[in-house]
Every structure is written in structure tokens, then in C-alpha cells.
Design a protein around this motif. Sequence first.
Motif, PDB file in Angstrom:
ATOM      1  N   MET A  46       1.109  -1.013  -0.128  1.00  0.00           N
ATOM      2  CA  MET A  46      -0.224  -0.140   0.559  1.00  0.00           C
ATOM      3  C   MET A  46       1.032   1.708  -0.010  1.00  0.00           C
ATOM      4  SD  MET A  46      -2.398   1.455   3.406  1.00  0.00           S
ATOM      5  CE  MET A  46      -0.914   2.017   3.324  1.00  0.00           C
ATOM      6  N   THR A  47       1.867   1.213   1.063  1.00  0.00           N
ATOM      7  CA  THR A  47       2.718   2.359   0.972  1.00  0.00           C
ATOM      8  C   THR A  47       3.403   2.637  -0.380  1.00  0.00           C
ATOM      9  OG1 THR A  47       3.658   2.150   2.972  1.00  0.00           O
ATOM     10  CG2 THR A  47       4.770   3.262   2.545  1.00  0.00           C
ATOM     11  N   MET A  48       3.995   1.778  -1.144  1.00  0.00           N
ATOM     12  CA  MET A  48       4.602   1.752  -2.338  1.00  0.00           C
ATOM     13  C   MET A  48       3.370   2.564  -3.288  1.00  0.00           C
ATOM     14  SD  MET A  48       6.735   1.219  -4.673  1.00  0.00           S
ATOM     15  CE  MET A  48       7.049   1.651  -6.615  1.00  0.00           C
ATOM     16  N   GLY A  49       2.212   1.907  -3.188  1.00  0.00           N
ATOM     17  CA  GLY A  49       1.035   2.372  -3.779  1.00  0.00           C
ATOM     18  C   GLY A  49       0.998   4.170  -4.103  1.00  0.00           C
ATOM     19  N   VAL A  50       1.218   4.520  -2.611  1.00  0.00           N
ATOM     20  CA  VAL A  50       0.951   5.498  -2.433  1.00  0.00           C
ATOM     21  C   VAL A  50       1.965   6.781  -2.912  1.00  0.00           C
ATOM     22  CG1 VAL A  50       0.939   7.391  -0.596  1.00  0.00           C
ATOM     23  CG2 VAL A  50      -0.534   5.271   0.054  1.00  0.00           C
ATOM     24  N   TRP A  51       3.397   6.644  -2.973  1.00  0.00           N
ATOM     25  CA  TRP A  51       4.315   7.251  -3.111  1.00  0.00           C
ATOM     26  C   TRP A  51       4.000   7.633  -4.529  1.00  0.00           C
ATOM     27  CZ3 TRP A  51       6.110  10.927  -0.301  1.00  0.00           C
ATOM     28  CH2 TRP A  51       6.146  10.560   1.122  1.00  0.00           C
ATOM     29  N   ASP A  52       4.149   6.068  -5.581  1.00  0.00           N
ATOM     30  CA  ASP A  52       4.146   5.432  -6.598  1.00  0.00           C
ATOM     31  C   ASP A  52       3.189   6.319  -7.069  1.00  0.00           C
ATOM     32  OD1 ASP A  52       4.318   4.062  -9.519  1.00  0.00           O
ATOM     33  OD2 ASP A  52       2.972   3.948  -9.290  1.00  0.00           O
ATOM     34  N   ALA A  53       1.689   7.217  -5.712  1.00  0.00           N
ATOM     35  CA  ALA A  53       0.230   8.151  -7.112  1.00  0.00           C
ATOM     36  C   ALA A  53       1.326   9.570  -6.810  1.00  0.00           C
ATOM     37  CB  ALA A  53      -0.761   7.528  -6.077  1.00  0.00           C
ATOM     38  N   VAL A  54       1.840   9.779  -5.310  1.00  0.00           N
ATOM     39  CA  VAL A  54       2.023  11.122  -4.894  1.00  0.00           C
ATOM     40  C   VAL A  54       3.370  11.317  -6.028  1.00  0.00           C
ATOM     41  CG1 VAL A  54       1.030  10.846  -3.025  1.00  0.00           C
ATOM     42  CG2 VAL A  54       3.247  10.109  -2.892  1.00  0.00           C
ATOM     43  N   THR A  55       3.603  10.517  -6.032  1.00  0.00           N
ATOM     44  CA  THR A  55       5.274  11.102  -7.330  1.00  0.00           C
ATOM     45  C   THR A  55       5.439  10.837  -8.014  1.00  0.00           C
ATOM     46  OG1 THR A  55       6.368   8.913  -6.660  1.00  0.00           O
ATOM     47  CG2 THR A  55       6.519  11.170  -5.992  1.00  0.00           C
ATOM     48  N   GLY A  56       3.872  10.595  -9.412  1.00  0.00           N
ATOM     49  CA  GLY A  56       3.712  10.135 -10.650  1.00  0.00           C
ATOM     50  C   GLY A  56       3.539  11.457 -11.324  1.00  0.00           C
ATOM     51  N   SER A  57       3.117  12.586 -11.161  1.00  0.00           N
ATOM     52  CA  SER A  57       2.876  13.740 -11.857  1.00  0.00           C
ATOM     53  C   SER A  57       4.273  14.896 -12.344  1.00  0.00           C
ATOM     54  CB  SER A  57       2.509  14.920 -11.003  1.00  0.00           C
ATOM     55  OG  SER A  57       2.963  15.348  -9.812  1.00  0.00           O
ATOM     56  N   THR A  58       4.020  14.854 -13.225  1.00  0.00           N
ATOM     57  CA  THR A  58       5.637  15.736 -14.104  1.00  0.00           C
ATOM     58  C   THR A  58       5.928  16.582 -13.262  1.00  0.00           C
ATOM     59  OG1 THR A  58       4.457  15.093 -16.403  1.00  0.00           O
ATOM     60  CG2 THR A  58       6.502  16.995 -16.109  1.00  0.00           C
ATOM     61  N   ALA A  59       5.446  17.300 -12.295  1.00  0.00           N
ATOM     62  CA  ALA A  59       5.702  18.179 -10.953  1.00  0.00           C
ATOM     63  C   ALA A  59       6.554  17.782 -10.495  1.00  0.00           C
ATOM     64  CB  ALA A  59       4.700  18.929 -10.895  1.00  0.00           C
ATOM     65  N   ALA A  60       6.497  16.387 -10.029  1.00  0.00           N
ATOM     66  CA  ALA A  60       6.895  15.949  -8.779  1.00  0.00           C
ATOM     67  C   ALA A  60       8.127  14.351  -9.169  1.00  0.00           C
ATOM     68  CB  ALA A  60       6.082  14.975  -8.134  1.00  0.00           C
ATOM     69  N   LEU A  61       8.130  15.164 -10.198  1.00  0.00           N
ATOM     70  CA  LEU A  61       9.299  14.118 -11.101  1.00  0.00           C
ATOM     71  C   LEU A  61      10.823  14.090 -10.814  1.00  0.00           C
ATOM     72  CD1 LEU A  61      10.326  11.967 -13.000  1.00  0.00           C
ATOM     73  CD2 LEU A  61      10.173  13.880 -15.443  1.00  0.00           C
ATOM     74  N   PRO A  62      11.578  15.622 -10.071  1.00  0.00           N
ATOM     75  CA  PRO A  62      12.725  15.691  -9.266  1.00  0.00           C
ATOM     76  C   PRO A  62      12.157  15.124  -8.268  1.00  0.00           C
ATOM     77  CG  PRO A  62      11.606  18.218 -10.015  1.00  0.00           C
ATOM     78  CD  PRO A  62      10.693  16.925 -10.547  1.00  0.00           C
ATOM     79  N   ILE A  63      11.432  15.118  -7.594  1.00  0.00           N
ATOM     80  CA  ILE A  63      11.656  14.508  -6.126  1.00  0.00           C
ATOM     81  C   ILE A  63      11.005  12.885  -6.329  1.00  0.00           C
ATOM     82  CG2 ILE A  63       9.764  13.865  -4.480  1.00  0.00           C
ATOM     83  CD1 ILE A  63       8.519  16.404  -4.295  1.00  0.00           C
ATOM     84  N   ARG A  64      10.786  12.483  -7.254  1.00  0.00           N
ATOM     85  CA  ARG A  64      10.692  11.340  -7.817  1.00  0.00           C
ATOM     86  C   ARG A  64      11.609  10.311  -7.838  1.00  0.00           C
ATOM     87  NH1 ARG A  64       6.759   6.867  -8.759  1.00  0.00           N
ATOM     88  NH2 ARG A  64       7.134   5.186 -10.325  1.00  0.00           N
ATOM     89  N   THR A  65      13.004  11.206  -9.059  1.00  0.00           N
ATOM     90  CA  THR A  65      14.146  10.501  -8.826  1.00  0.00           C
ATOM     91  C   THR A  65      15.418  10.677  -7.669  1.00  0.00           C
ATOM     92  OG1 THR A  65      14.437  12.238 -11.308  1.00  0.00           O
ATOM     93  CG2 THR A  65      16.531  11.889 -10.264  1.00  0.00           C
ATOM     94  N   ALA A  66      14.909  11.887  -6.731  1.00  0.00           N
ATOM     95  CA  ALA A  66      15.952  11.651  -5.365  1.00  0.00           C
ATOM     96  C   ALA A  66      15.423  10.702  -4.483  1.00  0.00           C
ATOM     97  CB  ALA A  66      15.374  13.078  -4.951  1.00  0.00           C
ATOM     98  N   ALA A  67      14.275   9.844  -4.824  1.00  0.00           N
ATOM     99  CA  ALA A  67      13.815   8.839  -4.115  1.00  0.00           C
ATOM    100  C   ALA A  67      13.624   7.491  -4.617  1.00  0.00           C
ATOM    101  CB  ALA A  67      12.307   9.253  -3.236  1.00  0.00           C
ATOM    102  N   ALA A  68      14.620   7.412  -6.177  1.00  0.00           N
ATOM    103  CA  ALA A  68      14.338   6.085  -6.991  1.00  0.00           C
ATOM    104  C   ALA A  68      14.431   5.027  -6.273  1.00  0.00           C
ATOM    105  CB  ALA A  68      15.166   6.381  -7.771  1.00  0.00           C
ATOM    106  N   ALA A  69      15.679   4.628  -4.743  1.00  0.00           N
ATOM    107  CA  ALA A  69      16.294   4.399  -4.728  1.00  0.00           C
ATOM    108  C   ALA A  69      15.382   3.434  -3.213  1.00  0.00           C
ATOM    109  CB  ALA A  69      17.478   4.186  -3.934  1.00  0.00           C
ATOM    110  N   PRO A  70      15.483   4.537  -2.397  1.00  0.00           N
ATOM    111  CA  PRO A  70      13.472   3.749  -1.662  1.00  0.00           C
ATOM    112  C   PRO A  70      12.698   3.566  -2.634  1.00  0.00           C
ATOM    113  CG  PRO A  70      14.430   6.074  -1.189  1.00  0.00           C
ATOM    114  CD  PRO A  70      15.275   5.737  -2.302  1.00  0.00           C
ATOM    115  N   LEU A  71      12.570   4.257  -3.680  1.00  0.00           N
ATOM    116  CA  LEU A  71      11.196   3.236  -4.295  1.00  0.00           C
ATOM    117  C   LEU A  71      11.375   1.900  -4.883  1.00  0.00           C
ATOM    118  CD1 LEU A  71      10.414   6.287  -6.579  1.00  0.00           C
ATOM    119  CD2 LEU A  71       8.638   5.053  -4.359  1.00  0.00           C
ATOM    120  N   GLU A  72      12.500   1.811  -4.967  1.00  0.00           N
ATOM    121  CA  GLU A  72      12.397   0.496  -5.298  1.00  0.00           C
ATOM    122  C   GLU A  72      12.821  -0.528  -4.674  1.00  0.00           C
ATOM    123  OE1 GLU A  72      13.760  -2.447  -8.207  1.00  0.00           O
ATOM    124  OE2 GLU A  72      13.229   0.030  -8.436  1.00  0.00           O
TER     125      GLU A  72
END
Length: 471
Positions: A206-232
Amino acid sequence: MSGALSALSGLGAGSLGSATGLLGGIAGGLLGSAMSVASWRGVTFWMPNASEESGRRVLQVWFPGRDDYRALDFGAQDGAIRVSGLIIGDDYVIRGKRMRAALQKAGPATLVHPWLGAIKCRLVQSGTLSFSDGEIRMARFQATFVRVPPDPAGTGLFSRIVDTLTSVLETADALVDQGLLAIRSVLSVITLPLALVSSVTNVVSMTMGVWDAVTGSTAALPIRTAAAAPLEALKNGVVVPVANTDTVFADTVSTVLSGVPAAVAQAVSPTATAAIASADAVSGVQSDSIDPVAATTVLLTAVETLRTDGATLAAQSTDPASVRGLVLGAVAMTAAQAVAAASSLTYASQDDALVWRDRLLAMLDTLVDDIETLAATTGASVPVSGMLGALRDSKAAITADISERLGRLPAVVSVAVPRAMSGWLVAYAVAGDAPETVEKIWTDMVARNGLRQPAVTGPGVVKMLKLSDAS
């Protein structure tokens, strides 16, 4: 303390060792109901009683020929905190050895006190750990601590400004501690039942789904890039051990659940890169910092989504109490990172500061509601008094920090524009004898009021920075 408030910074509380159902008659009786969970250096124990000395450092001075005396007051005195604890459970010998190792470590650490909250302390006398053949599955523990005194450096205006920010970060770190304690408490049994294993898997998913959703927008792309390792790491999940005899599994779950928010908060103000370094250390995303507003907004959104999705998951689970406890730990650690990220915000006006203050306080209030729900849940094994204390301290620190800043921020005023006119004319009229402030007033007016056509402003009321404070 790092900007990310690392989830495993060494200040976290430890494992309960055994579920309440495994504690025998002592946990089910009157004594068990009176005991509360405490922790020292990651090792938890039950604290049925504790005492603390407090008073003044007074020196009595007598003079010849006089029966009275003079008193010299040298200030407040934080006396010794004497703790008597019980280590109970099937793993009491293992945890007794861990406590022995914890007592031998040097330096200050956090004592999680069930009544006084998290206290930075030092061990000043040798602790006592005792076993008895008449008390199987229980070890007694005694120790004496003293509080670590506050940093005396500076007492002027700017020291108070720094202190309020430090207090915000310290209370956020204490909230991370409580999130760790919640997860360790849920995962404290030696043999993990299938329902609990399923709860862990579902919460991580569920936590993976939440972060995948909140960092999935184009505006949040830098955040998703910074959090790539913990997302994996969230995507890969956790490996369940055969025997859960220590806190390794609980700490692994905590790291996975807190990895993304910690990475986001760290990326707000990353560690400065050396002037001379390898090429990969000075190029790419490692040197890119994230806008504090974007990071804090994403973290606040994640807190609310984790709460709502966690409540839905608990309602569908065969072990709702464990799901609520795990989600509470994840939410607490995410909220702590939101507070840490918000400490890097800069405010254009008093109104902006108050808006962010209210958003942060509202987020912490929702955690209080979740704790009350968890406390009313049958079978919930998470100690909540420490988390409530951490939330209270964090709210007080945020309020104090924002209040300290308000006096240095300009106010926002409402200006009536009687007819359609150029925004520049309005800015010049408000600037008056300070034309150097026109550009700043105009820029703020456009952004604050969302003006699509600044060339034609009004009629109506326009909000902008107060002239005397705008420069």
C-alpha cells in the motif's frame, strides 16, 4: 542530526520482545495494566515506576555568632532520574544482554519515558540487571540517568531564532523515534503468525502505491528521481525471517516504510558537494535540490493518503490492529519528515507563515485522532503515550518557530482598486516614496492574486505586501 532525520539514527525505541499474549499472568493482571513501555538505546522494557529529583542548587552559608544563614542560589538543578524496569518475554535473556551492551555504550542517548516523553540523558551510575530462578521469563533492570543540559552557547536574539528551528528538528526526530517504536512493537513476537506477515506485506504494498501516486506527476519528477532507491526498495518488499529473535526485521520494515520521505526531506537541503570531487559527485541529480514547498506539499499529501488508504486496508484485514499499528508508524515517520522539510521554507509574508503553520498543526492533529482510534482497538500492542508526547512537543515547537519569524515578516494588506488599471500603477501607488520596492510589490501582487492579465487589474480588492515591510 541530518536534514533527513534518518529513520535509523540511533534514537529509535526498541522491540517489545514478546506480544502481550506471551507475557504470562503478569501482563494480564493488575500489575501488567499499570506498567508502561520505556526504552534506552533501542532496548525496550516495562517501567512500573520511576522517580526524578528536581529543585534548586542552593548553598547555605553560616556566619559566626549568628543562628540564621544566607542562601546562595546557583540556579535550577535537574537531578537524577532513577528507573526501575522489567524485561519480560520469552526472549528476556537475549534482551537482557542487549540492555547490558546498551549500558556500556558511551555518550548521551534518548530515554523514552512513558510519562515524561523522550529525554536526552546520560547514564551516570552503573545499571543493575538481575535474574532469578523464581522469576522465569523476567529480568529486573535498574539505572540512574541525568538529563543532558541544553547548549549554553548564546543568549541573544539570534540564538533564540536558531533555538526555535533546532527545537522543530529535535521534536521531529523524536517523532521518528516513536514511529520506530510503533513498528517494533507490532513486530515484537518471536514467531510471526501468518496474519501478521500478511499485514506487513499489504502495508508495504500500500505504501508503494501511495508514493507511486503522489510522485507520479510531471511536477513531482525531481522528487521521484531523488527517491528512486527507496522506491525500488518498497517495490521489492521485505523478506520475512524464520525466527524473529531480534529487531532486525522490524528495523528493515521501518527503513523500507520511511525511506522515501527521508530521501525527500534530505533532497530539500542536500549535503554540500566538495569543490574537488569525482565527476559523478558534482553532476546529475545528486547536486539538485528540491523546492521546499514542493517537497513539503508532497509529504503532507502522502501523510493524508497513507491515513485514508491505511484505514481502508485495516478494515479489510484479518489483523486490523497490526495494520493500524504499522500504518501509524509509517505515517508518524512521514509526518516527521514533512516537519523537517517545512523548516527550510521561506515565507513572503505573515499570512503565508500562518497558512503553513496551520497546515502542519492540522496534520499532527490527525495523528492524534489516529492514536485515539488505535488505543480503542482491541489487541493493539503499540504504546501511544510517547507518541502523543512527541506530537504535543512538535506542535509547540512549530508554533514557537513560526511566532519567532512573524515579527520579521511583512504583513499582507488589501487594497481597493476602484477601476480597471495597470498593475504597475497600483504597485507604484502602494510603493509611494520607495520606488525600489515596486518590482517586489508587483511580483508578489501578481502571484498572490493569480492575475492573468497584470496589465489590467481591478476593479476589486487586491492583496499585496505591506509597504513599510516590503523592501
